[in-house]
Motif scaffolding. Structure first.
Motif, PDB file in Angstrom:
ATOM      1  N   ALA A   7       6.574   0.888  18.507  1.00  0.00           N
ATOM      2  CA  ALA A   7       7.569   0.577  19.533  1.00  0.00           C
ATOM      3  C   ALA A   7       7.972  -0.891  19.450  1.00  0.00           C
ATOM      4  N   GLU A   8       7.006  -1.754  19.224  1.00  0.00           N
ATOM      5  CA  GLU A   8       7.295  -3.183  19.102  1.00  0.00           C
ATOM      6  C   GLU A   8       8.129  -3.454  17.852  1.00  0.00           C
ATOM      7  N   ARG A   9       7.802  -2.775  16.774  1.00  0.00           N
ATOM      8  CA  ARG A   9       8.599  -2.925  15.538  1.00  0.00           C
ATOM      9  C   ARG A   9      10.048  -2.500  15.779  1.00  0.00           C
ATOM     10  N   ARG A  10      10.237  -1.385  16.512  1.00  0.00           N
ATOM     11  CA  ARG A  10      11.587  -0.907  16.815  1.00  0.00           C
ATOM     12  C   ARG A  10      12.358  -1.948  17.625  1.00  0.00           C
ATOM     13  N   ARG A  11      11.709  -2.534  18.641  1.00  0.00           N
ATOM     14  CA  ARG A  11      12.379  -3.560  19.456  1.00  0.00           C
ATOM     15  C   ARG A  11      12.747  -4.771  18.608  1.00  0.00           C
ATOM     16  N   ILE A  12      11.861  -5.173  17.705  1.00  0.00           N
ATOM     17  CA  ILE A  12      12.130  -6.328  16.840  1.00  0.00           C
ATOM     18  C   ILE A  12      13.303  -6.021  15.912  1.00  0.00           C
ATOM     19  N   ARG A  13      13.291  -4.841  15.309  1.00  0.00           N
ATOM     20  CA  ARG A  13      14.403  -4.464  14.403  1.00  0.00           C
ATOM     21  C   ARG A  13      15.727  -4.389  15.145  1.00  0.00           C
ATOM     22  N   SER A  14      15.722  -3.820  16.348  1.00  0.00           N
ATOM     23  CA  SER A  14      16.979  -3.734  17.102  1.00  0.00           C
ATOM     24  C   SER A  14      17.449  -5.130  17.518  1.00  0.00           C
ATOM     25  N   ALA A  15      16.517  -6.025  17.847  1.00  0.00           N
ATOM     26  CA  ALA A  15      16.887  -7.406  18.182  1.00  0.00           C
ATOM     27  C   ALA A  15      17.488  -8.107  16.963  1.00  0.00           C
ATOM     28  N   ILE A  16      16.909  -7.867  15.790  1.00  0.00           N
ATOM     29  CA  ILE A  16      17.441  -8.449  14.552  1.00  0.00           C
ATOM     30  C   ILE A  16      18.842  -7.916  14.269  1.00  0.00           C
ATOM     31  N   ARG A  17      19.021  -6.574  14.437  1.00  0.00           N
ATOM     32  CA  ARG A  17      20.348  -5.978  14.224  1.00  0.00           C
ATOM     33  C   ARG A  17      21.371  -6.559  15.194  1.00  0.00           C
ATOM     34  N   GLU A  18      20.966  -6.739  16.456  1.00  0.00           N
ATOM     35  CA  GLU A  18      21.862  -7.303  17.460  1.00  0.00           C
ATOM     36  C   GLU A  18      22.252  -8.733  17.094  1.00  0.00           C
ATOM     37  N   LEU A  19      21.307  -9.537  16.644  1.00  0.00           N
ATOM     38  CA  LEU A  19      21.615 -10.906  16.218  1.00  0.00           C
ATOM     39  C   LEU A  19      22.563 -10.913  15.023  1.00  0.00           C
TER      40      LEU A  19
END
Length: 122
Positions: A7-19
């Protein structure tokens, strides 16, 4: 990769995609503002102020070209026209001189053809 929590990996990846998406949008906006930058009003004013002078220069050039055209009609030697062509600096002058050379050569060919036809008929 340091965390084992999915779940933490998913949040990090989505944050990276958003940036990355935000960075792309900023780049596109910067490009659009450069591409469609409005023209400055003072530049248009400069064009209006320079217009009479450029028109005057154009009229002078047309007068000079007309005089050159009359001068070229009086010349009947291809070599003399070739010398003028080499000395000419402006495109329009060279264009007129080349046309005069072509005209002279066509007249020479026509005269030679007529002379050949006259000899063959005798």
């Amino acid at each position: 990769e340091a965390t084992l929590d999915l779940a933490e990996r998913r949040r990090i990846r989505s944050a990276i995609r958003e940036l990355q998406r935000q960075e792309l949008e900023r780049d596109e906006e910067a490009l659009a503002s450069k591409r469609f930058r409005p023209e400055r009003g003072s530049h248009r004013q400069d064009d209006k102020e320079n217009w009479p002078r450029s028109r005057h220069l154009e009229e002078e050039q047309q007068t000079a070209l007309a005089a050159l055209s009359r001068q070229l009609e009086a010349i009947t030697d291809v070599e003399e026209l070739t010398k003028l062509l080499r000395a000419a600096g402006e495109y329009e002058e060279r264009k007129l001189i080349r046309a005069a050379i072509r005209k002279l050569r066509a007249e020479e060919i026509e005269a030679a053809t007529l002379a050949g036809n006259a000899q063959s008929s005798q």
